[in-house]
Motif scaffolding. Structure first.
Motif, PDB file in Angstrom:
ATOM      1  N   LEU A   1      -3.981   9.171  -4.575  1.00  0.00           N
ATOM      2  CA  LEU A   1      -3.121  10.267  -4.475  1.00  0.00           C
ATOM      3  C   LEU A   1      -1.980  10.264  -3.664  1.00  0.00           C
ATOM      4  N   VAL A   2      -2.446   9.630  -2.224  1.00  0.00           N
ATOM      5  CA  VAL A   2      -1.511   9.449  -1.144  1.00  0.00           C
ATOM      6  C   VAL A   2      -0.423   8.255  -1.401  1.00  0.00           C
ATOM      7  N   ALA A   3      -0.834   7.504  -2.295  1.00  0.00           N
ATOM      8  CA  ALA A   3       0.206   6.482  -2.713  1.00  0.00           C
ATOM      9  C   ALA A   3       1.217   6.634  -3.697  1.00  0.00           C
ATOM     10  N   ARG A   4       0.725   8.007  -4.287  1.00  0.00           N
ATOM     11  CA  ARG A   4       2.062   8.508  -5.083  1.00  0.00           C
ATOM     12  C   ARG A   4       3.376   8.624  -4.322  1.00  0.00           C
ATOM     13  N   PRO A   5       4.405   7.978  -4.827  1.00  0.00           N
ATOM     14  CA  PRO A   5       5.413   7.722  -4.179  1.00  0.00           C
ATOM     15  C   PRO A   5       6.141   9.058  -3.359  1.00  0.00           C
ATOM     16  N   LYS A   6       6.184  10.113  -4.017  1.00  0.00           N
ATOM     17  CA  LYS A   6       6.722  11.293  -3.308  1.00  0.00           C
ATOM     18  C   LYS A   6       5.600  11.926  -2.395  1.00  0.00           C
ATOM     19  N   ILE A   7       4.434  11.920  -2.657  1.00  0.00           N
ATOM     20  CA  ILE A   7       3.394  12.243  -1.630  1.00  0.00           C
ATOM     21  C   ILE A   7       3.334  11.319  -0.493  1.00  0.00           C
ATOM     22  N   SER A   8       3.508  10.005  -0.555  1.00  0.00           N
ATOM     23  CA  SER A   8       3.566   9.263   0.319  1.00  0.00           C
ATOM     24  C   SER A   8       4.937   9.532   1.057  1.00  0.00           C
ATOM     25  N   GLU A   9       6.089   9.543   0.707  1.00  0.00           N
ATOM     26  CA  GLU A   9       7.184  10.064   1.249  1.00  0.00           C
ATOM     27  C   GLU A   9       7.007  11.292   2.278  1.00  0.00           C
ATOM     28  N   TYR A  10       6.316  12.211   1.653  1.00  0.00           N
ATOM     29  CA  TYR A  10       6.011  13.424   2.266  1.00  0.00           C
ATOM     30  C   TYR A  10       5.366  13.292   3.441  1.00  0.00           C
ATOM     31  N   LEU A  11       4.213  12.649   3.293  1.00  0.00           N
ATOM     32  CA  LEU A  11       3.407  12.310   4.213  1.00  0.00           C
ATOM     33  C   LEU A  11       3.785  11.637   5.584  1.00  0.00           C
TER      34      LEU A  11
END
Ligand code: GVX
Length: 212
Positions: free
Chosen positions: A186-196
């Motif tokens: 999940l944290v590797a999902r592009p938009k989540i990764s960007e947000y994190l």
């Protein structure tokens, strides 16, 4: 057309699963940040207007909603994140309620028992995490989401509470291969990764008790 507005304190807290959902779905929103002293002192008059006297509050144009899980479910309904049928929807609600149970246990530790209860909490934590490892194992051997083939609002809530526990103890998921892989996925999902990686995320402590 006014978009989404999320009103909350300058912490992750109960608003973070909402932020993760919006970020992952590529939906923009406005953060309306309330300072905690202003909220409790009455300087910020909105506590009296809040339906249950608490935050988060979510605005969708003129529509106003409170209760973090209701906001998650509302956004799930609006953006196709509530499963493929009634059965999946029921299980998604069930898992989200289970996450809420764990979040309340976590909150009790952080706010009331941290000094004396952390070791006991971590010792007993496996009895809670076992549930979620087993839930994942029953859906595509844990290779997808908590329910069904698509991400749902419950996934963002589970991701956040798992990240809270990884902050509490970096090894808290080490005995859980499915949960570990789930978080990594999940944290590797592009938009989540960007947000994190964003300043917005990293300037907020998990709770007011966490020092940045
Ligand atoms: N069931 C509700 C619970 C909402 C809630 O507990 N909100 C807290 C914030 S969420 C949270 S992490 N609470 C514990 C720590 C905290 C306290 C005060 C401000 C920020 C965090 C709040 O508004 N506290 C202020 C008040 O009660 O007047 C929901 O899920 O939204």
């Amino acid at each position: 057309m006014p978009g989404y507005v999320l009103t909350y304190f300058p912490v992750r807290g109960r608003a973070e699963p909402i932020r993760l959902l919006l970020a992952d779905q590529g939906i923009s929103w406005k953060e309306d940040e309330v300072q905690i002293p202003d909220w409790f002192s009455g300087k910020d008059a909105r506590k009296k207007e809040a339906v249950f006297g608490q935050l988060p509050q979510f605005q969708d144009g003129d529509y106003v909603l409170y209760q973090s899980n209701s906001i998650l479910r509302y956004l799930g309904n609006k953006h196709g994140l509530t499963g493929a049928n009634d059965e999946e929807r029921g299980h998604i609600d069930m898992v989200n309620d289970g996450v809420e149970d764990l979040r309340q246990k976590y909150g009790r530790l952080i706010f009331f028992e941290y000094e004396t209860g952390k070791d006991k909490y971590l010792k007993e934590l496996p009895s809670q995490l076992d549930f979620f490892e087993r839930i994942l194992s029953k859906n595509a051997n844990g290779s997808k989401f908590v329910v069904g083939q698509k991400i749902s609002f419950a996934d963002y809530n589970l991701l956040d509470i798992l990240q809270c526990h990884l902050d509490l103890c970096s090894k808290s998921l080490s005995a859980y291969p499915l949960l570990t892989a789930y978080v990594e996925r999940l944290v590797a999902r592009p938009k989540i990764s960007e947000y994190l990686k964003s300043d917005a995320r990293n300037k907020r402590p998990i709770t007011p008790k966490h020092k940045k």
